[in-house]
Scaffold this motif. Structure first.
Motif, PDB file in Angstrom:
ATOM      1  N   GLU A   5       5.858   4.176  10.032  1.00 50.02           N
ATOM      2  CA  GLU A   5       5.983   5.612  10.286  1.00 50.02           C
ATOM      3  C   GLU A   5       7.278   6.162   9.696  1.00 50.02           C
ATOM      4  OE1 GLU A   5       5.605   5.832  14.540  1.00 50.02           O
ATOM      5  OE2 GLU A   5       3.556   6.630  14.382  1.00 50.02           O
ATOM      6  N   ARG A   6       8.371   5.404   9.877  1.00 44.47           N
ATOM      7  CA  ARG A   6       9.662   5.883   9.336  1.00 44.47           C
ATOM      8  C   ARG A   6       9.592   6.034   7.821  1.00 44.47           C
ATOM      9  NH1 ARG A   6      11.775   2.324  13.296  1.00 44.47           N
ATOM     10  NH2 ARG A   6      11.978   0.654  11.755  1.00 44.47           N
ATOM     11  N   LEU A  11       0.829  -1.204   0.000  1.00 46.43           N
ATOM     12  CA  LEU A  11       0.000   0.000   0.000  1.00 46.43           C
ATOM     13  C   LEU A  11       0.865   1.256   0.000  1.00 46.43           C
ATOM     14  CD1 LEU A  11      -2.842   1.153   0.080  1.00 46.43           C
ATOM     15  CD2 LEU A  11      -2.787   1.010   2.570  1.00 46.43           C
ATOM     16  N   LEU A  12       1.966   1.246   0.744  1.00 47.03           N
ATOM     17  CA  LEU A  12       2.862   2.407   0.729  1.00 47.03           C
ATOM     18  C   LEU A  12       3.552   2.543  -0.624  1.00 47.03           C
ATOM     19  CD1 LEU A  12       4.502   2.547   4.275  1.00 47.03           C
ATOM     20  CD2 LEU A  12       2.290   3.397   3.485  1.00 47.03           C
ATOM     21  N   ASP A  13       3.872   1.400  -1.253  1.00 52.37           N
ATOM     22  CA  ASP A  13       4.413   1.471  -2.614  1.00 52.37           C
ATOM     23  C   ASP A  13       3.411   2.143  -3.547  1.00 52.37           C
ATOM     24  OD1 ASP A  13       6.727   0.173  -1.840  1.00 52.37           O
ATOM     25  OD2 ASP A  13       6.064  -1.801  -2.537  1.00 52.37           O
ATOM     26  N   ALA A  72      10.008   9.474   5.743  1.00 52.19           N
ATOM     27  CA  ALA A  72      11.169   9.590   4.860  1.00 52.19           C
ATOM     28  C   ALA A  72      10.768   9.877   3.428  1.00 52.19           C
ATOM     29  CB  ALA A  72      11.999   8.307   4.937  1.00 52.19           C
ATOM     30  N   GLU A  73       9.645   9.303   2.979  1.00 54.05           N
ATOM     31  CA  GLU A  73       9.231   9.459   1.587  1.00 54.05           C
ATOM     32  C   GLU A  73       8.104  10.480   1.415  1.00 54.05           C
ATOM     33  OE1 GLU A  73       8.526   5.690  -0.365  1.00 54.05           O
ATOM     34  OE2 GLU A  73       9.969   4.673   0.934  1.00 54.05           O
ATOM     35  N   ALA A  74       7.721  11.128   2.520  1.00 52.81           N
ATOM     36  CA  ALA A  74       6.640  12.124   2.475  1.00 52.81           C
ATOM     37  C   ALA A  74       5.388  11.556   1.807  1.00 52.81           C
ATOM     38  CB  ALA A  74       7.110  13.395   1.764  1.00 52.81           C
ATOM     39  N   LEU A  75       4.971  10.381   2.248  1.00 56.21           N
ATOM     40  CA  LEU A  75       3.823   9.709   1.651  1.00 56.21           C
ATOM     41  C   LEU A  75       2.520  10.250   2.226  1.00 56.21           C
ATOM     42  CD1 LEU A  75       5.134   6.019   1.694  1.00 56.21           C
ATOM     43  CD2 LEU A  75       5.143   7.643  -0.207  1.00 56.21           C
ATOM     44  N   PRO A  76       1.465  10.321   1.410  1.00 55.30           N
ATOM     45  CA  PRO A  76       0.167  10.839   1.881  1.00 55.30           C
ATOM     46  C   PRO A  76      -0.606   9.766   2.652  1.00 55.30           C
ATOM     47  CG  PRO A  76      -0.003  10.241  -0.422  1.00 55.30           C
ATOM     48  CD  PRO A  76       1.439  10.003  -0.039  1.00 55.30           C
ATOM     49  N   VAL A  77      -0.058   9.372   3.786  1.00 56.85           N
ATOM     50  CA  VAL A  77      -0.616   8.280   4.580  1.00 56.85           C
ATOM     51  C   VAL A  77      -0.682   8.693   6.040  1.00 56.85           C
ATOM     52  CG1 VAL A  77      -0.338   5.876   5.298  1.00 56.85           C
ATOM     53  CG2 VAL A  77       0.351   6.572   2.983  1.00 56.85           C
ATOM     54  N   LEU A  78      -1.813   8.421   6.680  1.00 57.38           N
ATOM     55  CA  LEU A  78      -1.993   8.655   8.118  1.00 57.38           C
ATOM     56  C   LEU A  78      -2.194   7.317   8.813  1.00 57.38           C
ATOM     57  CD1 LEU A  78      -4.560  11.619   8.234  1.00 57.38           C
ATOM     58  CD2 LEU A  78      -2.089  11.747   8.634  1.00 57.38           C
ATOM     59  N   LEU A  79      -1.498   7.107   9.922  1.00 56.02           N
ATOM     60  CA  LEU A  79      -1.733   5.956  10.789  1.00 56.02           C
ATOM     61  C   LEU A  79      -2.623   6.413  11.934  1.00 56.02           C
ATOM     62  CD1 LEU A  79       1.835   4.339  10.927  1.00 56.02           C
ATOM     63  CD2 LEU A  79      -0.035   3.887   9.326  1.00 56.02           C
TER      64      LEU A  79
END
Length: 378
Positions: free
Chosen positions: A250-251, A221-223, A255-262
């Motif tokens: 989280e790291r 999903l992060l990919d 690090a990749e400035a991904l548009p993801v919230l945990l």
């Protein structure tokens, strides 16, 4: 019926609960108690607080089954053996619970008591750890009098492992209970507030729900989120759940400035579903994923990996993508967000598909029929 099959004039069924399927077991035992079955539930102490088995009319016995290993701890086996006294049937949920139950029944336990094992899930075992898991799978399914697989692929796996009697038993998940439906204007206000609270006022909101563990496929999903991050208005991915991979995720997000919230653990999944444009499910393997069922019930379009029992569960009412291809997953989401008519069609199809699933009453009736068959055998 065997002499063990009656408890205070009733069939006494002991359910053994591992780390999963608590909501299903709570629903099931409540239905069994309502139909005159005496039920004891053995499981981790926290499960009583989470699922309130006592409120269903069942007796709860705290037994921590512990971690899967190549042996059964004597205190656990002893506690189960004591709980099994007078049982007409033992019903274990999960293969580790099934294995421990078989050991308890065979080690000075209630001889001749049938063992039912419901196999709720688990990706096919691979690698060095897979040796232990494959051994456990074989021992558990071969020890069971009847194995109930919640999806067809689990039924096939149990048969291949040597199970004596395997049946398909798609476990119903209880529908959320609580407040009555809100008026449309109030519901829309809450939807917009939920989106604003998560920074998704002017961008699509994608919802994922599940523990932060490897099998959930959040690396994939992060990919995919890395693809979306390059868009002019990237969708925001909100992941509800907690687990051992939180720090690593989280790291990478930072690090990749991904548009993801945990989001962590949440008790407002219905509100998050109502606010989401899509639900995404990137799992390595699933049988009958709870969030997939909740999404289709709610009419929220679903994009998921085509693994395990997913296709059997959703039919044509979701977009399925092969696992291991983040570009294809990202593209499927992007295409669906750009196609309002397709989203509407999936919303309608999802509710229609959900209407075909077994109800809680159907599940109780099937399990009762199995119990009746087993306790009537000579």
């Amino acid at each position: 019926m065997s002499s063990n099959a009656l408890f205070a004039g009733q069939l006494h069924a002991v359910h053994v609960l591992g780390a999963t399927a608590g909501a299903h077991v709570s629903s099931l035992v409540g239905g069994l108690v309502a139909r005159g079955v005496e039920v004891t539930v053995c499981g981790p102490a926290a499960a009583e607080g989470d699922y309130a088995f006592g409120a269903t009319g069942a007796r709860f016995v705290a037994v921590d089954l512990g971690r899967r290993r190549a042996r059964a701890d004597a205190p656990v086996v002893g506690a189960l053996r004591a709980a099994f006294h007078g049982a007409g049937v033992v019903h274990a949920h999960g293969l580790w619970a099934g294995f421990l139950s078989a050991v308890a029944l065979g080690r000075g336990g209630e001889k001749g008591v049938p063992l039912v094992v419901t196999w709720h899930g688990g990706a096919p075992a691979t690698g060095s750890r897979g040796v232990l898991l494959r051994w456990l799978e074989r021992r558990a399914v071969r020890a069971a009098t009847v194995v109930l697989g919640v999806s067809s692929d689990l039924v096939d796996r149990a048969r291949a492992l040597g199970a004596r009697d395997v049946r398909l038993a798609p476990a119903a998940v209880p529908r959320p209970q609580g407040r009555p439906p809100r008026p449309p204007d109030e519901g829309e206000r809450l939807r917009q507030k939920t989106r604003a609270d998560h920074g998704a006022v002017d961008r699509p909101l994608l919802l994922a729900v599940g523990r932060l563990e490897p099998r959930q496929g959040y690396d994939l999903l992060l990919d995919a989120a890395a693809h979306w991050a390059r868009a002019e208005v990237p969708p925001l991915v909100a992941i509800a759940g907690e687990g051992g991979r939180r720090a690593a995720l989280e790291r990478r997000i930072t690090a990749e400035a991904l548009p993801v919230l945990l989001l962590g653990c949440r008790d407002d999944i219905p509100d998050l579903l109502a606010a989401a444009d899509l639900v995404v499910l990137p799992s390595r393997w699933e049988a009958r994923a709870l969030i997939a069922q909740e999404a289709l019930h709610a009419g929220v379009p679903l994009v998921a990996t085509d693994v395990g029992g997913m296709r059997e569960l959703v039919g044509e009412a979701a977009v399925l993508v092969p696992y291991g291809d983040p570009a294809a997953f990202a593209r499927a989401v992007t295409d669906l967000l750009a196609d309002a008519k397709r989203r509407t069609a999936l919303s309608i199809a999802g509710r229609a598909q959900a209407a075909t699933w077994p109800t809680e009453d159907d599940t109780v009736a099937q399990v009762l029929s199995v119990y009746d068959e087993l306790t009537q055998r000579e």
